[in-house]
Write a protein that holds these residues in place. Structure first.
Motif, PDB file in Angstrom:
ATOM      1  N   LEU A 173      20.886 -50.741 -45.490  1.00  0.00           N
ATOM      2  CA  LEU A 173      21.403 -52.047 -45.882  1.00  0.00           C
ATOM      3  C   LEU A 173      22.605 -51.769 -46.781  1.00  0.00           C
ATOM      4  O   LEU A 173      22.451 -51.247 -47.889  1.00  0.00           O
ATOM      5  CB  LEU A 173      20.350 -52.853 -46.644  1.00  0.00           C
ATOM      6  CG  LEU A 173      19.166 -53.333 -45.830  1.00  0.00           C
ATOM      7  CD1 LEU A 173      18.084 -53.907 -46.743  1.00  0.00           C
ATOM      8  CD2 LEU A 173      19.612 -54.382 -44.819  1.00  0.00           C
ATOM      9  N   VAL A 174      23.794 -52.057 -46.299  1.00  0.00           N
ATOM     10  CA  VAL A 174      25.012 -51.763 -47.049  1.00  0.00           C
ATOM     11  C   VAL A 174      25.252 -52.872 -48.068  1.00  0.00           C
ATOM     12  O   VAL A 174      25.185 -54.059 -47.735  1.00  0.00           O
ATOM     13  CB  VAL A 174      26.215 -51.616 -46.092  1.00  0.00           C
ATOM     14  CG1 VAL A 174      27.505 -51.362 -46.859  1.00  0.00           C
ATOM     15  CG2 VAL A 174      25.957 -50.492 -45.091  1.00  0.00           C
ATOM     16  N   VAL A 175      25.488 -52.470 -49.304  1.00  0.00           N
ATOM     17  CA  VAL A 175      25.691 -53.407 -50.412  1.00  0.00           C
ATOM     18  C   VAL A 175      26.963 -53.038 -51.168  1.00  0.00           C
ATOM     19  O   VAL A 175      27.426 -51.901 -51.102  1.00  0.00           O
ATOM     20  CB  VAL A 175      24.475 -53.417 -51.375  1.00  0.00           C
ATOM     21  CG1 VAL A 175      23.215 -53.888 -50.661  1.00  0.00           C
ATOM     22  CG2 VAL A 175      24.245 -52.038 -51.998  1.00  0.00           C
ATOM     23  N   ASP A 176      27.504 -54.009 -51.884  1.00  0.00           N
ATOM     24  CA  ASP A 176      28.703 -53.752 -52.692  1.00  0.00           C
ATOM     25  C   ASP A 176      28.365 -53.028 -53.989  1.00  0.00           C
ATOM     26  O   ASP A 176      29.165 -52.247 -54.490  1.00  0.00           O
ATOM     27  CB  ASP A 176      29.427 -55.065 -53.026  1.00  0.00           C
ATOM     28  CG  ASP A 176      30.060 -55.694 -51.795  1.00  0.00           C
ATOM     29  OD1 ASP A 176      30.452 -54.952 -50.870  1.00  0.00           O
ATOM     30  OD2 ASP A 176      30.150 -56.931 -51.759  1.00  0.00           O
TER      31      ASP A 176
ATOM     32  N   ARG B  24      23.371 -50.637 -57.697  1.00  0.00           N
ATOM     33  CA  ARG B  24      22.556 -50.815 -58.908  1.00  0.00           C
ATOM     34  C   ARG B  24      22.107 -52.267 -59.065  1.00  0.00           C
ATOM     35  O   ARG B  24      20.967 -52.547 -59.406  1.00  0.00           O
ATOM     36  CB  ARG B  24      23.310 -50.311 -60.131  1.00  0.00           C
ATOM     37  CG  ARG B  24      23.387 -48.788 -60.172  1.00  0.00           C
ATOM     38  CD  ARG B  24      24.228 -48.250 -61.328  1.00  0.00           C
ATOM     39  NE  ARG B  24      24.228 -46.798 -61.331  1.00  0.00           N
ATOM     40  CZ  ARG B  24      25.031 -46.038 -60.572  1.00  0.00           C
ATOM     41  NH1 ARG B  24      25.904 -46.607 -59.753  1.00  0.00           N
ATOM     42  NH2 ARG B  24      24.966 -44.725 -60.627  1.00  0.00           N
ATOM     43  N   ARG B  25      23.018 -53.188 -58.800  1.00  0.00           N
ATOM     44  CA  ARG B  25      22.674 -54.605 -58.878  1.00  0.00           C
ATOM     45  C   ARG B  25      21.660 -54.968 -57.779  1.00  0.00           C
ATOM     46  O   ARG B  25      20.707 -55.698 -58.027  1.00  0.00           O
ATOM     47  CB  ARG B  25      23.927 -55.462 -58.753  1.00  0.00           C
ATOM     48  CG  ARG B  25      23.643 -56.949 -58.993  1.00  0.00           C
ATOM     49  CD  ARG B  25      24.898 -57.801 -58.984  1.00  0.00           C
ATOM     50  NE  ARG B  25      25.416 -57.831 -57.622  1.00  0.00           N
ATOM     51  CZ  ARG B  25      26.694 -57.757 -57.283  1.00  0.00           C
ATOM     52  NH1 ARG B  25      27.615 -57.657 -58.215  1.00  0.00           N
ATOM     53  NH2 ARG B  25      27.069 -57.795 -56.038  1.00  0.00           N
ATOM     54  N   ALA B  26      21.854 -54.440 -56.577  1.00  0.00           N
ATOM     55  CA  ALA B  26      20.924 -54.713 -55.480  1.00  0.00           C
ATOM     56  C   ALA B  26      19.548 -54.119 -55.781  1.00  0.00           C
ATOM     57  O   ALA B  26      18.518 -54.746 -55.508  1.00  0.00           O
ATOM     58  CB  ALA B  26      21.470 -54.151 -54.171  1.00  0.00           C
ATOM     59  N   ARG B  27      19.501 -52.931 -56.372  1.00  0.00           N
ATOM     60  CA  ARG B  27      18.225 -52.313 -56.753  1.00  0.00           C
ATOM     61  C   ARG B  27      17.510 -53.172 -57.789  1.00  0.00           C
ATOM     62  O   ARG B  27      16.306 -53.424 -57.690  1.00  0.00           O
ATOM     63  CB  ARG B  27      18.448 -50.911 -57.301  1.00  0.00           C
ATOM     64  CG  ARG B  27      17.167 -50.235 -57.764  1.00  0.00           C
ATOM     65  CD  ARG B  27      17.442 -48.832 -58.324  1.00  0.00           C
ATOM     66  NE  ARG B  27      16.196 -48.215 -58.726  1.00  0.00           N
ATOM     67  CZ  ARG B  27      15.670 -48.311 -59.945  1.00  0.00           C
ATOM     68  NH1 ARG B  27      16.303 -49.011 -60.904  1.00  0.00           N
ATOM     69  NH2 ARG B  27      14.527 -47.722 -60.224  1.00  0.00           N
TER      70      ARG B  27
ATOM     71  N   PHE C 133      22.762 -44.211 -52.747  1.00  0.00           N
ATOM     72  CA  PHE C 133      21.616 -44.673 -51.981  1.00  0.00           C
ATOM     73  C   PHE C 133      20.461 -45.032 -52.903  1.00  0.00           C
ATOM     74  O   PHE C 133      20.302 -44.436 -53.964  1.00  0.00           O
ATOM     75  CB  PHE C 133      21.107 -43.561 -51.045  1.00  0.00           C
ATOM     76  CG  PHE C 133      22.044 -43.213 -49.933  1.00  0.00           C
ATOM     77  CD1 PHE C 133      22.049 -43.952 -48.762  1.00  0.00           C
ATOM     78  CD2 PHE C 133      22.896 -42.136 -50.048  1.00  0.00           C
ATOM     79  CE1 PHE C 133      22.893 -43.626 -47.726  1.00  0.00           C
ATOM     80  CE2 PHE C 133      23.750 -41.792 -49.019  1.00  0.00           C
ATOM     81  CZ  PHE C 133      23.747 -42.547 -47.851  1.00  0.00           C
ATOM     82  N   VAL C 134      19.636 -45.979 -52.468  1.00  0.00           N
ATOM     83  CA  VAL C 134      18.372 -46.307 -53.120  1.00  0.00           C
ATOM     84  C   VAL C 134      17.328 -46.447 -52.017  1.00  0.00           C
ATOM     85  O   VAL C 134      17.464 -47.309 -51.143  1.00  0.00           O
ATOM     86  CB  VAL C 134      18.453 -47.616 -53.935  1.00  0.00           C
ATOM     87  CG1 VAL C 134      17.070 -48.051 -54.394  1.00  0.00           C
ATOM     88  CG2 VAL C 134      19.384 -47.453 -55.123  1.00  0.00           C
TER      89      VAL C 134
ATOM     90  N   LEU D  20      19.234 -48.728 -49.450  1.00  0.00           N
ATOM     91  CA  LEU D  20      20.411 -49.471 -49.880  1.00  0.00           C
ATOM     92  C   LEU D  20      21.531 -48.445 -49.906  1.00  0.00           C
ATOM     93  O   LEU D  20      21.319 -47.310 -50.346  1.00  0.00           O
ATOM     94  CB  LEU D  20      20.231 -50.047 -51.275  1.00  0.00           C
ATOM     95  CG  LEU D  20      19.124 -51.073 -51.475  1.00  0.00           C
ATOM     96  CD1 LEU D  20      19.033 -51.461 -52.945  1.00  0.00           C
ATOM     97  CD2 LEU D  20      19.345 -52.300 -50.612  1.00  0.00           C
ATOM     98  N   GLN D  21      22.710 -48.800 -49.436  1.00  0.00           N
ATOM     99  CA  GLN D  21      23.822 -47.858 -49.395  1.00  0.00           C
ATOM    100  C   GLN D  21      25.068 -48.519 -49.952  1.00  0.00           C
ATOM    101  O   GLN D  21      25.411 -49.633 -49.561  1.00  0.00           O
ATOM    102  CB  GLN D  21      24.097 -47.411 -47.959  1.00  0.00           C
ATOM    103  CG  GLN D  21      25.295 -46.510 -47.830  1.00  0.00           C
ATOM    104  CD  GLN D  21      25.674 -46.266 -46.372  1.00  0.00           C
ATOM    105  OE1 GLN D  21      25.375 -47.070 -45.496  1.00  0.00           O
ATOM    106  NE2 GLN D  21      26.324 -45.160 -46.123  1.00  0.00           N
TER     107      GLN D  21
END
Length: 137
Positions: free
Chosen positions: A73-76, A79-82, A103-104, A116-117
């Motif tokens: 799941l590509v995110v901007d 850390r915020r997505a985590r 990555f997370v 998360l990438q």
């Protein structure tokens, strides 16, 4: 060609639906029972052009539940997505830096794994405006 649907094998569609829609915030596109005990539940992450389909015992799709690995799941901002995943009760791992790509890892209740990438903008990449800012496509 466009990749638009990824099958995700699960033991219990209702439990998986609660995770993907409830905890991850995926949008439920379809949840139908075409007959013969089959169920097709399609979800899409917000902002994505690619969806997933949760399934159990669908003909032609024979991956055992929990065997899908490393969907990204590509995110901007990883850390915020985590932090958002943790706030929703998802057991997300620590941020890993693999040479500038962050990555997370996390898993769904069946053990299918996700990452998360975050790939920071770089000069010369098609999504970079030359000033280090991501250009919306």
């Amino acid at each position: 060609m466009r990749l638009e649907l990824v099958p995700v094998p699960v033991k219990d569609v209702d439990a998986a639906l609660a995770f993907y829609a409830g905890r991850l915030g995926f949008n439920v596109d379809h949840d139908v029972r075409p007959g013969g005990g089959a169920r097709v539940t399609q979800l899409t992450p917000p902002g994505s052009a690619c969806s997933i389909v949760l399934y159990k015992d669908l003909p032609g799709l024979d991956l055992p539940p929990g065997t899908l690995r490393g969907l990204h799941l590509v995110v901007d901002d990883v850390r915020r997505a985590r932090a958002a995943l943790l706030a929703r009760g998802v057991d997300a791992g620590e941020v890993q830096d693999l040479g500038g790509i962050l990555f997370v890892p996390f898993a769904d209740p069946d053990g299918n794994t996700w990452l998360l990438q975050e790939i920071p903008p770089a000069p010369g990449r098609p999504d970079d405006d030359g000033l280090g800012r991501t250009v919306a496509g």
